[in-house]
Write an enzyme that holds these catalytic residues in place. Structure first.
Site, PDB file in Angstrom:
ATOM      1  N   ASN A 163       0.857  -1.179   0.000  1.00 53.83           N
ATOM      2  CA  ASN A 163       0.000   0.000   0.000  1.00 53.83           C
ATOM      3  C   ASN A 163       0.897   1.234   0.000  1.00 53.83           C
ATOM      4  OD1 ASN A 163      -1.898   1.988   0.377  1.00 53.83           O
ATOM      5  ND2 ASN A 163      -2.464   1.374   2.462  1.00 53.83           N
TER       6      ASN A 163
ATOM      7  N   LYS B 179       0.062   4.238  -0.374  1.00 50.76           N
ATOM      8  CA  LYS B 179      -0.582   5.429   0.211  1.00 50.76           C
ATOM      9  C   LYS B 179      -0.269   6.679  -0.626  1.00 50.76           C
ATOM     10  CE  LYS B 179      -0.235   3.161   4.662  1.00 50.76           C
ATOM     11  NZ  LYS B 179      -0.404   3.259   6.095  1.00 50.76           N
TER      12      LYS B 179
ATOM     13  N   HIS C 251      -9.997   1.186   4.451  1.00 50.59           N
ATOM     14  CA  HIS C 251      -8.706   1.292   5.141  1.00 50.59           C
ATOM     15  C   HIS C 251      -8.879   2.238   6.335  1.00 50.59           C
ATOM     16  CE1 HIS C 251      -4.583   2.403   6.054  1.00 50.59           C
ATOM     17  NE2 HIS C 251      -4.232   1.278   5.464  1.00 50.59           N
TER      18      HIS C 251
ATOM     19  N   GLU D  27      -7.212   4.579   7.446  1.00 44.02           N
ATOM     20  CA  GLU D  27      -6.968   6.007   7.177  1.00 44.02           C
ATOM     21  C   GLU D  27      -8.168   6.640   6.462  1.00 44.02           C
ATOM     22  OE1 GLU D  27      -3.138   5.390   5.376  1.00 44.02           O
ATOM     23  OE2 GLU D  27      -2.367   4.817   7.348  1.00 44.02           O
TER      24      GLU D  27
ATOM     25  N   GLU E  62      -6.050  -5.167  10.221  1.00 46.16           N
ATOM     26  CA  GLU E  62      -5.053  -4.138  10.509  1.00 46.16           C
ATOM     27  C   GLU E  62      -5.421  -3.412  11.797  1.00 46.16           C
ATOM     28  OE1 GLU E  62      -2.901  -2.677   6.855  1.00 46.16           O
ATOM     29  OE2 GLU E  62      -4.878  -1.785   6.673  1.00 46.16           O
TER      30      GLU E  62
ATOM     31  N   GLY F 170       1.642   2.185  10.738  1.00 46.82           N
ATOM     32  CA  GLY F 170       2.552   3.325  10.627  1.00 46.82           C
ATOM     33  C   GLY F 170       3.243   3.695  11.923  1.00 46.82           C
TER      34      GLY F 170
ATOM     35  N   SER G 217       2.702  -2.143  10.380  1.00 47.92           N
ATOM     36  CA  SER G 217       4.141  -2.141  10.713  1.00 47.92           C
ATOM     37  C   SER G 217       4.853  -3.436  10.338  1.00 47.92           C
ATOM     38  CB  SER G 217       4.350  -1.799  12.192  1.00 47.92           C
ATOM     39  OG  SER G 217       3.923  -0.470  12.439  1.00 47.92           O
TER      40      SER G 217
HETATM   41  P1  PGA Z   1       2.291   0.318   7.623  1.00 51.47           P
HETATM   42  O1  PGA Z   1       0.863   0.499   6.935  1.00 51.47           O
HETATM   43  O2  PGA Z   1       2.890  -0.942   7.069  1.00 51.47           O
HETATM   44  O3  PGA Z   1       3.053   1.542   7.213  1.00 51.47           O
HETATM   45  O4  PGA Z   1       2.058   0.215   9.078  1.00 51.47           O
HETATM   46  C1  PGA Z   1       0.005  -0.590   6.783  1.00 51.47           C
HETATM   47  C2  PGA Z   1      -1.258  -0.149   6.114  1.00 51.47           C
HETATM   48  O5  PGA Z   1      -1.778   0.899   6.439  1.00 51.47           O
HETATM   49  O6  PGA Z   1      -1.763  -0.773   5.225  1.00 51.47           O
END
Ligand code: PGA
Length: 243
Positions: A6, A8, A97, A99, A162, A168, A200
């Protein structure tokens, strides 16, 4: 086994193109196992360019959208339609997601509408679910995840677990806790479902997740946006392409 990158909004279109080109060069020398599906979820505006690259180079990488709109056509300003995704080689999309839920205020109802829209168009939705730190600490994690799934009429084949507090932050969930939740999701959803872990994931910890019996793959944000860590993770998964 799924590896879902991802990206982002970490990369510009130019950077995303350069990274994909480099990864495809790497792929030529290190082909993915036949049961490893590598997806890259890139910003919608960048997908046509990445699709052209994947096709030209005959790469096995598949593209995903990071989000989909809520209607197939019409007066919906800012909406991304399934027709346009399909026309650009996109057959997967993340939906819900954390976010999107947090910053764009998407609630379970809207997530349900988006999942259904994708399914109607034969785009595979990857439904993202997960609890906050407070919800986990108060023992409500399973209840929250169950509710996030309950509102979906026809649960998708791919669900990404998740935990929001692990995204993150550099602090993933303990693999044993991931196993417990992923098992729970599989029990709720039925056996044809694949559950991926996200939050992460790095080259250092990826195997501790993909080795879990309940784990059908990983969804990786930050660590998937750099060539070295991305290819390191893909290399670690190569022998596992048979799962
Ligand atoms: P991350 O993000 O690996 O940076 O923690 C995972 C995600 O949001 O899909």
């Amino acid at each position: 086994m799924f590896f879902i990158a991802n990206w982002k909004s970490y990369l510009t279109g130019k950077e995303a193109g350069a990274l994909l080109r480099a990864v495809i060069r790497w792929e030529k020398k290190n082909p993915f196992g036949k049961n490893l599906t590598v997806l890259i979820a890139a910003p919608t505006i960048v997908l046509p360019e990445l699709n052209a690259l994947v096709r030209q180079q005959k790469s096995k990488i598949k593209l995903a959208a990071q989000d989909i709109g809520l209607a197939a056509s019409g007066a919906y300003t800012g909406n991304t339609t399934p027709t346009d995704l399909l026309a650009n080689g996109v057959r997967y999309t993340l939906v819900g997601h954390s976010e999107r839920r947090q910053y764009f205020k998407e609630d379970d109802t809207l997530v349900g509408v988006k999942v259904a829209l994708a399914q109607t168009a034969s785009i595979a939705p990857i439904l993202c679910v997960g609890e906050t730190k407070a919800e986990r600490q108060s023992g409500r994690a399973k209840e929250v995840v169950r509710q996030q799934m309950k509102v979906i009429k026809d649960l998708p084949e791919i669900i990404a677990y998740e935990p929001r507090w692990a995204i993150g932050t550099g602090v993933p969930i303990a693999p044993a806790d991931a196993e417990e939740m992923q098992e729970y999701i599989l029990r709720q959803a039925g056996k044809t479902t694949t559950v991926c872990y996200g939050g992460s994931v790095t080259p250092e910890n990826i195997l501790s997740f993909v080795n879990l019996p309940s784990c059908g793959g990983v969804l990786v944000g930050g660590a998937s946006t750099k060539f070295a860590s991305l290819t390191k993770m893909l290399a670690l998964l190569r022998p596992r392409g048979t799962k």
